[in-house]
Design a protein around this motif. Structure first.
Motif, mmCIF file in Angstrom:
data_model
loop_
_atom_site.group_PDB
_atom_site.id
_atom_site.type_symbol
_atom_site.label_atom_id
_atom_site.label_comp_id
_atom_site.label_asym_id
_atom_site.label_seq_id
_atom_site.Cartn_x
_atom_site.Cartn_y
_atom_site.Cartn_z
ATOM 1 N N ALA A 139 37.823 -6.239 33.694
ATOM 2 C CA ALA A 139 37.149 -7.166 34.618
ATOM 3 C C ALA A 139 36.526 -6.399 35.784
ATOM 4 O O ALA A 139 35.376 -6.662 36.159
ATOM 5 C CB ALA A 139 38.135 -8.213 35.128
ATOM 6 N N ILE A 140 37.247 -5.447 36.338
ATOM 7 C CA ILE A 140 36.731 -4.657 37.460
ATOM 8 C C ILE A 140 35.448 -3.941 37.057
ATOM 9 O O ILE A 140 34.442 -3.989 37.777
ATOM 10 C CB ILE A 140 37.794 -3.646 37.957
ATOM 11 N N GLU A 141 35.466 -3.298 35.911
ATOM 12 C CA GLU A 141 34.270 -2.589 35.455
ATOM 13 C C GLU A 141 33.129 -3.561 35.152
ATOM 14 O O GLU A 141 31.960 -3.272 35.452
ATOM 15 C CB GLU A 141 34.578 -1.718 34.239
ATOM 16 N N SER A 142 33.440 -4.707 34.575
ATOM 17 C CA SER A 142 32.411 -5.716 34.306
ATOM 18 C C SER A 142 31.755 -6.167 35.606
ATOM 19 O O SER A 142 30.517 -6.240 35.695
ATOM 20 C CB SER A 142 33.009 -6.932 33.604
ATOM 21 N N TYR A 143 32.565 -6.480 36.606
ATOM 22 C CA TYR A 143 32.022 -6.919 37.887
ATOM 23 C C TYR A 143 31.235 -5.802 38.564
ATOM 24 O O TYR A 143 30.173 -6.045 39.142
ATOM 25 C CB TYR A 143 33.124 -7.456 38.810
ATOM 26 N N ARG A 144 31.720 -4.578 38.482
ATOM 27 C CA ARG A 144 31.003 -3.455 39.079
ATOM 28 C C ARG A 144 29.604 -3.336 38.479
ATOM 29 O O ARG A 144 28.617 -3.182 39.195
ATOM 30 C CB ARG A 144 31.774 -2.146 38.875
ATOM 31 N N GLN A 145 29.528 -3.451 37.154
ATOM 32 C CA GLN A 145 28.222 -3.352 36.493
ATOM 33 C C GLN A 145 27.316 -4.528 36.859
ATOM 34 O O GLN A 145 26.113 -4.349 37.059
ATOM 35 C CB GLN A 145 28.399 -3.258 34.982
ATOM 36 N N ARG A 158 25.984 -11.710 44.420
ATOM 37 C CA ARG A 158 26.560 -10.380 44.647
ATOM 38 C C ARG A 158 27.815 -10.476 45.525
ATOM 39 O O ARG A 158 28.846 -9.900 45.200
ATOM 40 C CB ARG A 158 25.516 -9.473 45.292
ATOM 41 N N GLN A 159 27.712 -11.222 46.615
ATOM 42 C CA GLN A 159 28.850 -11.364 47.532
ATOM 43 C C GLN A 159 30.044 -12.018 46.820
ATOM 44 O O GLN A 159 31.184 -11.595 46.990
ATOM 45 C CB GLN A 159 28.425 -12.182 48.750
ATOM 46 N N MET A 160 29.770 -13.043 46.022
ATOM 47 C CA MET A 160 30.844 -13.706 45.285
ATOM 48 C C MET A 160 31.526 -12.720 44.339
ATOM 49 O O MET A 160 32.754 -12.648 44.263
ATOM 50 C CB MET A 160 30.297 -14.898 44.499
ATOM 51 N N LEU A 161 30.725 -11.934 43.608
ATOM 52 C CA LEU A 161 31.282 -10.982 42.643
ATOM 53 C C LEU A 161 32.082 -9.884 43.340
ATOM 54 O O LEU A 161 33.125 -9.463 42.835
ATOM 55 C CB LEU A 161 30.173 -10.393 41.777
ATOM 56 N N VAL A 162 31.606 -9.418 44.487
ATOM 57 C CA VAL A 162 32.347 -8.397 45.246
ATOM 58 C C VAL A 162 33.707 -8.950 45.658
ATOM 59 O O VAL A 162 34.742 -8.275 45.539
ATOM 60 C CB VAL A 162 31.534 -7.916 46.471
ATOM 61 N N SER A 163 33.716 -10.196 46.120
ATOM 62 C CA SER A 163 34.967 -10.839 46.541
ATOM 63 C C SER A 163 35.933 -10.990 45.359
ATOM 64 O O SER A 163 37.130 -10.704 45.484
ATOM 65 C CB SER A 163 34.637 -12.200 47.154
ATOM 66 N N ILE A 164 35.420 -11.435 44.229
ATOM 67 C CA ILE A 164 36.266 -11.593 43.038
ATOM 68 C C ILE A 164 36.780 -10.235 42.581
ATOM 69 O O ILE A 164 37.960 -10.082 42.240
ATOM 70 C CB ILE A 164 35.499 -12.314 41.911
ATOM 71 N N ALA A 166 37.427 -7.623 44.304
ATOM 72 C CA ALA A 166 38.490 -7.161 45.200
ATOM 73 C C ALA A 166 39.841 -7.747 44.786
ATOM 74 O O ALA A 166 40.867 -7.044 44.792
ATOM 75 C CB ALA A 166 38.163 -7.522 46.644
ATOM 76 N N VAL A 167 39.862 -9.007 44.392
ATOM 77 C CA VAL A 167 41.106 -9.636 43.934
ATOM 78 C C VAL A 167 41.544 -9.022 42.608
ATOM 79 O O VAL A 167 42.734 -8.769 42.392
ATOM 80 C CB VAL A 167 40.947 -11.169 43.829
ATOM 81 N N GLU A 168 40.595 -8.749 41.723
ATOM 82 C CA GLU A 168 40.931 -8.120 40.440
ATOM 83 C C GLU A 168 41.545 -6.733 40.672
ATOM 84 O O GLU A 168 42.457 -6.324 39.949
ATOM 85 C CB GLU A 168 39.697 -8.008 39.537
ATOM 86 N N GLU A 169 41.048 -6.024 41.672
ATOM 87 C CA GLU A 169 41.623 -4.716 42.002
ATOM 88 C C GLU A 169 43.063 -4.860 42.481
ATOM 89 O O GLU A 169 43.924 -4.052 42.136
ATOM 90 C CB GLU A 169 40.753 -4.000 43.032
ATOM 91 N N GLU A 170 43.325 -5.906 43.271
ATOM 92 C CA GLU A 170 44.704 -6.180 43.701
ATOM 93 C C GLU A 170 45.585 -6.485 42.491
ATOM 94 O O GLU A 170 46.725 -6.012 42.405
ATOM 95 C CB GLU A 170 44.742 -7.364 44.668
#
Length: 182
Positions: A139-145, A158-164, A166-170
């Motif tokens: 998921a992290i890599e998908s969102y990064r791409q 973009r802002q929504m995906l960055v926020s999501i 961050a939670v996936e990283e947690e």
């Protein structure tokens, strides 16, 4: 701080005519004429992310309900919390798809093929944690791409995906910590 009169002033004016054009085409809702993203492409990416989040909800819920043992109460609680947060992500993504005048794809018949992550039906807690860590990394890599592809063309998405992300990283850190306890 004083300004240097010999330096040209930055043009801070905005295009009032373009802003007023935004009042037209009311059927487009939040998408104004100034929108620069490729809506169809972004909606398709978001539907892939939606499928991923929905699958993650189901995986975490299965892990929550099937993990046993008093020694696993902390990880069980974490599974439930992650399931709830993944459901919130799915809701945010579906809402954004609608704002972009698209249709969120909740079709269960094609969910697994559209998801970036995989479903897991492990029986032991360590395998569950490992599967969840793998899915979080996917998921992290998908969102990064997606964030990279969208760039500045759609700041709201973009802002929504960055926020999501961050939670996936947690979540990934949580699963890594549980994996290292074994």
């Amino acid at each position: 701080m004083s300004s240097n009169p010999s330096q040209p002033k930055a043009n801070l004016s905005i295009d009032t005519a373009a802003i007023r054009i935004a009042a037209q085409n009311l059927d487009d809702g939040a998408v104004t004429s100034g929108y620069r993203g490729n809506r169809e492409e972004i909606i398709a990416m978001l539907n892939g992310a939606l499928a991923t989040e929905l699958l993650c909800v189901m995986r975490y819920k299965r892990h929550y309900f099937t993990v046993t043992g008093r020694e696993n109460l902390a990880v069980k609680a974490e599974f439930l919390q992650h399931a709830q947060e993944e459901a919130d992500h799915a809701d945010q993504i579906a809402e954004r798809i609608v704002q972009l005048n698209g249709e969120p794809d909740f079709n269960p018949a094609t969910l697994t093929e559209r998801s970036h992550a995989e479903y897991d039906d492990s029986k032991d807690v360590q395998s569950m944690i490992r599967a969840d860590l793998i899915s979080e990394r996917v998921a992290i890599e998908s969102y990064r791409q997606m964030i990279e592809k969208i760039g500045d063309s759609d700041p709201t998405t973009r802002q929504m995906l960055v926020s999501i992300m961050a939670v996936e990283e947690e979540h990934a850190d949580d699963m890594r910590d549980f994996l290292s306890l074994s």
